[in-house]
Design a protein around this motif. Structure first.
Motif, PDB file in Angstrom:
ATOM      1  N   PHE A   1       0.834  -1.205   0.000  1.00  0.00           N
ATOM      2  CA  PHE A   1       0.000   0.000   0.000  1.00  0.00           C
ATOM      3  C   PHE A   1       0.868   1.254   0.000  1.00  0.00           C
ATOM      4  O   PHE A   1       0.549   2.250  -0.669  1.00  0.00           O
ATOM      5  N   TRP A   2       1.959   1.203   0.720  1.00  0.00           N
ATOM      6  CA  TRP A   2       2.877   2.343   0.783  1.00  0.00           C
ATOM      7  C   TRP A   2       3.457   2.652  -0.592  1.00  0.00           C
ATOM      8  O   TRP A   2       3.502   3.806  -1.018  1.00  0.00           O
ATOM      9  N   ASP A   3       3.887   1.606  -1.272  1.00  0.00           N
ATOM     10  CA  ASP A   3       4.494   1.796  -2.601  1.00  0.00           C
ATOM     11  C   ASP A   3       3.471   2.257  -3.637  1.00  0.00           C
ATOM     12  O   ASP A   3       3.770   3.119  -4.476  1.00  0.00           O
ATOM     13  N   GLN A   4       2.267   1.697  -3.580  1.00  0.00           N
ATOM     14  CA  GLN A   4       1.277   1.945  -4.620  1.00  0.00           C
ATOM     15  C   GLN A   4       0.428   3.190  -4.372  1.00  0.00           C
ATOM     16  O   GLN A   4      -0.028   3.823  -5.333  1.00  0.00           O
ATOM     17  N   GLU A   5       0.197   3.532  -3.118  1.00  0.00           N
ATOM     18  CA  GLU A   5      -0.711   4.630  -2.812  1.00  0.00           C
ATOM     19  C   GLU A   5      -0.023   5.819  -2.129  1.00  0.00           C
ATOM     20  O   GLU A   5      -0.132   6.958  -2.582  1.00  0.00           O
ATOM     21  N   VAL A   6       0.694   5.557  -1.037  1.00  0.00           N
ATOM     22  CA  VAL A   6       1.283   6.654  -0.264  1.00  0.00           C
ATOM     23  C   VAL A   6       2.343   7.385  -1.072  1.00  0.00           C
ATOM     24  O   VAL A   6       2.322   8.625  -1.185  1.00  0.00           O
ATOM     25  N   LEU A   7       3.259   6.651  -1.651  1.00  0.00           N
ATOM     26  CA  LEU A   7       4.333   7.291  -2.419  1.00  0.00           C
ATOM     27  C   LEU A   7       3.825   7.879  -3.729  1.00  0.00           C
ATOM     28  O   LEU A   7       4.399   8.844  -4.248  1.00  0.00           O
ATOM     29  N   ALA A   8       2.747   7.330  -4.261  1.00  0.00           N
ATOM     30  CA  ALA A   8       2.213   7.809  -5.537  1.00  0.00           C
ATOM     31  C   ALA A   8       1.385   9.075  -5.378  1.00  0.00           C
ATOM     32  O   ALA A   8       1.191   9.815  -6.354  1.00  0.00           O
ATOM     33  N   GLN A   9       0.890   9.341  -4.177  1.00  0.00           N
ATOM     34  CA  GLN A   9       0.044  10.520  -3.952  1.00  0.00           C
ATOM     35  C   GLN A   9       0.779  11.507  -3.047  1.00  0.00           C
ATOM     36  O   GLN A   9       0.484  11.636  -1.861  1.00  0.00           O
ATOM     37  N   ARG A  10       1.718  12.173  -3.618  1.00  0.00           N
ATOM     38  CA  ARG A  10       2.577  13.068  -2.845  1.00  0.00           C
ATOM     39  C   ARG A  10       1.849  14.314  -2.362  1.00  0.00           C
ATOM     40  O   ARG A  10       2.345  15.027  -1.485  1.00  0.00           O
ATOM     41  N   GLU A  11       0.664  14.566  -2.905  1.00  0.00           N
ATOM     42  CA  GLU A  11      -0.113  15.720  -2.465  1.00  0.00           C
ATOM     43  C   GLU A  11      -0.925  15.418  -1.205  1.00  0.00           C
ATOM     44  O   GLU A  11      -1.557  16.308  -0.638  1.00  0.00           O
ATOM     45  N   LYS A  12      -0.881  14.159  -0.765  1.00  0.00           N
ATOM     46  CA  LYS A  12      -1.644  13.762   0.407  1.00  0.00           C
ATOM     47  C   LYS A  12      -0.729  13.316   1.539  1.00  0.00           C
ATOM     48  O   LYS A  12       0.368  12.791   1.309  1.00  0.00           O
ATOM     49  N   HIS A  13      -1.205  13.526   2.766  1.00  0.00           N
ATOM     50  CA  HIS A  13      -0.544  12.957   3.941  1.00  0.00           C
ATOM     51  C   HIS A  13      -1.502  11.970   4.585  1.00  0.00           C
ATOM     52  O   HIS A  13      -2.596  12.336   5.009  1.00  0.00           O
ATOM     53  N   PHE A  14      -1.105  10.692   4.621  1.00  0.00           N
ATOM     54  CA  PHE A  14      -1.915   9.662   5.256  1.00  0.00           C
ATOM     55  C   PHE A  14      -1.660   9.707   6.761  1.00  0.00           C
ATOM     56  O   PHE A  14      -0.557   9.407   7.222  1.00  0.00           O
ATOM     57  N   GLU A  15      -2.685  10.100   7.519  1.00  0.00           N
ATOM     58  CA  GLU A  15      -2.542  10.201   8.971  1.00  0.00           C
ATOM     59  C   GLU A  15      -2.816   8.872   9.660  1.00  0.00           C
ATOM     60  O   GLU A  15      -2.266   8.608  10.737  1.00  0.00           O
ATOM     61  N   TRP A  16      -3.670   8.045   9.072  1.00  0.00           N
ATOM     62  CA  TRP A  16      -4.077   6.791   9.711  1.00  0.00           C
ATOM     63  C   TRP A  16      -4.302   5.728   8.648  1.00  0.00           C
ATOM     64  O   TRP A  16      -4.971   5.967   7.639  1.00  0.00           O
ATOM     65  N   ILE A  17      -3.703   4.562   8.840  1.00  0.00           N
ATOM     66  CA  ILE A  17      -3.925   3.407   7.970  1.00  0.00           C
ATOM     67  C   ILE A  17      -4.339   2.245   8.858  1.00  0.00           C
ATOM     68  O   ILE A  17      -3.585   1.838   9.755  1.00  0.00           O
ATOM     69  N   ASP A  18      -5.526   1.730   8.631  1.00  0.00           N
ATOM     70  CA  ASP A  18      -6.066   0.651   9.466  1.00  0.00           C
ATOM     71  C   ASP A  18      -5.956  -0.668   8.704  1.00  0.00           C
ATOM     72  O   ASP A  18      -6.612  -0.869   7.682  1.00  0.00           O
ATOM     73  N   LEU A  19      -5.108  -1.564   9.230  1.00  0.00           N
ATOM     74  CA  LEU A  19      -4.883  -2.865   8.599  1.00  0.00           C
ATOM     75  C   LEU A  19      -5.439  -4.016   9.430  1.00  0.00           C
ATOM     76  O   LEU A  19      -5.080  -5.172   9.203  1.00  0.00           O
ATOM     77  N   ARG A  20      -6.326  -3.718  10.342  1.00  0.00           N
ATOM     78  CA  ARG A  20      -6.826  -4.760  11.241  1.00  0.00           C
ATOM     79  C   ARG A  20      -7.734  -5.767  10.552  1.00  0.00           C
ATOM     80  O   ARG A  20      -7.902  -6.885  11.037  1.00  0.00           O
ATOM     81  N   PHE A  21      -8.296  -5.384   9.419  1.00  0.00           N
ATOM     82  CA  PHE A  21      -9.258  -6.243   8.743  1.00  0.00           C
ATOM     83  C   PHE A  21      -8.667  -6.758   7.426  1.00  0.00           C
ATOM     84  O   PHE A  21      -8.106  -5.999   6.641  1.00  0.00           O
ATOM     85  N   ASP A  22      -8.817  -8.041   7.172  1.00  0.00           N
ATOM     86  CA  ASP A  22      -8.216  -8.647   5.987  1.00  0.00           C
ATOM     87  C   ASP A  22      -8.856  -8.170   4.689  1.00  0.00           C
ATOM     88  O   ASP A  22      -8.212  -8.155   3.635  1.00  0.00           O
ATOM     89  N   SER A  23     -10.114  -7.795   4.724  1.00  0.00           N
ATOM     90  CA  SER A  23     -10.849  -7.501   3.494  1.00  0.00           C
ATOM     91  C   SER A  23     -10.752  -6.051   3.050  1.00  0.00           C
ATOM     92  O   SER A  23     -11.205  -5.714   1.949  1.00  0.00           O
ATOM     93  N   GLN A  24     -10.191  -5.179   3.874  1.00  0.00           N
ATOM     94  CA  GLN A  24     -10.163  -3.766   3.500  1.00  0.00           C
ATOM     95  C   GLN A  24      -9.042  -3.025   4.224  1.00  0.00           C
ATOM     96  O   GLN A  24      -8.548  -3.472   5.258  1.00  0.00           O
ATOM     97  N   ILE A  25      -8.659  -1.897   3.637  1.00  0.00           N
ATOM     98  CA  ILE A  25      -7.709  -0.982   4.257  1.00  0.00           C
ATOM     99  C   ILE A  25      -8.424   0.358   4.420  1.00  0.00           C
ATOM    100  O   ILE A  25      -8.900   0.933   3.449  1.00  0.00           O
ATOM    101  N   ILE A  26      -8.527   0.803   5.653  1.00  0.00           N
ATOM    102  CA  ILE A  26      -9.210   2.057   5.953  1.00  0.00           C
ATOM    103  C   ILE A  26      -8.148   3.131   6.199  1.00  0.00           C
ATOM    104  O   ILE A  26      -7.175   2.902   6.922  1.00  0.00           O
ATOM    105  N   THR A  27      -8.330   4.300   5.601  1.00  0.00           N
ATOM    106  CA  THR A  27      -7.340   5.363   5.754  1.00  0.00           C
ATOM    107  C   THR A  27      -8.000   6.678   6.136  1.00  0.00           C
ATOM    108  O   THR A  27      -9.192   6.882   5.920  1.00  0.00           O
ATOM    109  N   ARG A  28      -7.205   7.530   6.702  1.00  0.00           N
ATOM    110  CA  ARG A  28      -7.590   8.928   6.915  1.00  0.00           C
ATOM    111  C   ARG A  28      -6.433   9.773   6.432  1.00  0.00           C
ATOM    112  O   ARG A  28      -5.296   9.571   6.857  1.00  0.00           O
TER     113      ARG A  28
END
Length: 229
Positions: free
Chosen positions: A196-223
Motif C-alpha cells: 500500500f505504501w508503494d502503490q498509494e502513499v508514495l504515488a500521492q505526494r499531495e496527500k498525507h496519510f494520517e491513519w492506515i487501518d490494517l486490522r481487517f483482511d478484506s479492507q484498508i481504511i485510511t484517513r
C-alpha cells in the motif's frame, strides 16, 4: 604399557588457560565467574555440559559452546542474542531488548537499529521469554523483515487491550503515519502495508496519510489530508 603411560599422563593434565570468545555485551570476567572452571580437576574431567548449562543463565547468551583445545585450554565460544525490538519505559528511556524468541536482554549501546516498543512493562526474567502472544509473534516477524520494510518501521505501541499499533519512520514535510495492526497476523499485515505504501502513499505526494487501518483482511481504511503547497 604405552596405553597405561598415556592414561596416567592424561589424568595428570590440568587446565592451562580458559579463553572466552564472542562475548560482546557480557564481560569475559562475568562469563568466567559463572563458568567456574575448576583448574584443580583433570583436564579431561572438566564438566563441559555443566558449564554450558550455567552460561545459559546469562541474558545475552543465546548459545555457549565449550571445548577442550589441544593446548590444554578450555575454549568458551559465545553466540549472543540479536535484538529485534527495543522496549521503551514510561519515562521514554531504553529498558530492554527482545530477540526474535521473546528473550529479554539489558539495554546496551551497540548500534542496533531496531524499532521501538512502548506500552509493555514486562515482567522481564533473564533466561525466560515473554509469554505475551502478540509480542512473541511480532518479534519473530521483525527478525526477518527485509531492508525496505525495516526502514519503514519506527515504533510500535502495545495497548492494554493487546492491540498493536505502528508509527512509520517520519518523512520530511509529512511526519509519521499511524498504522493499526491489531493482535496478530503481522507478517501478512506488514506485507500489505509495504504494498500500500508503494502503490498509494508514495504515488500521492499531495496527500498525507494520517491513519492506515490494517486490522481487517478484506479492507484498508485510511484517513488522509491534502498537503498545502
Amino acid at each position: 604399557m604405552l596405553s597405561a603411560i598415556g592414561w596416567m599422563w592424561k589424568s595428570q593434565l590440568r587446565v592451562r588457560d580458559v579463553v572466552v570468545e564472542g562475548a560482546r555485551h557480557t564481560p569475559a570476567d562475568t562469563v568466567l565467574a559463572l563458568a567456574r572452571v575448576d583448574t584443580a580437576v583433570a583436564f579431561f574431567d572438566i564438566d563441559t555440559i555443566g558449564i554450558v548449562e550455567r552460561l545459559a543463565r546469562l541474558p545475552w547468551v543465546e548459545t555457549a559452546t565449550v571445548r577442550r583445545a589441544p593446548n590444554i585450554t578450555i575454549q568458551i565460544d559465545i553466540l549472543e542474542r540479536k535484538p529485534a525490538l527495543l522496549i521503551i519505559d514510561d519515562a521514554g528511556r531504553p529498558a530492554r531488548y527482545l530477540d526474535r524468541y521473546g528473550y529479554p536482554m539489558p539495554y546496551a549501546r551497540g548500534g542496533y537499529d531496531v524499532p521501538l516498543l512502548r506500552g509493555f512493562d514486562g515482567p522481564f526474567v533473564a533466561g525466560k521469554p515473554t509469554d505475551h502472544p502478540a509480542l512473541l509473534e511480532l518479534v519473530d516477524v521483525l527478525a526477518d523483515t527485509g531492508p525496505t520494510t525495516d526502514a519503514l518501521l519506527s515504533a510500535f505501541e502495545l495497548g492494554v487491550d493487546g492491540m498493536v499499533e505502528l508509527y512509520t519512520t517520519p518523512k520530511p514535510g509529512r511526519g509519521s503515519v499511524h498504522v493499526g495492526l491489531g493482535t496478530g497476523n503481522f507478517e501478512h499485515k506488514l506485507s500489505r502495508l509495504q504494498a500500500f505504501w508503494d502503490q498509494e502513499v508514495l504515488a500521492q505526494r499531495e496527500k498525507h496519510f494520517e491513519w492506515i487501518d490494517l486490522r481487517f483482511d478484506s479492507q484498508i481504511i485510511t484517513r488522509e489530508r491534502t498537503l498545502t503547497q
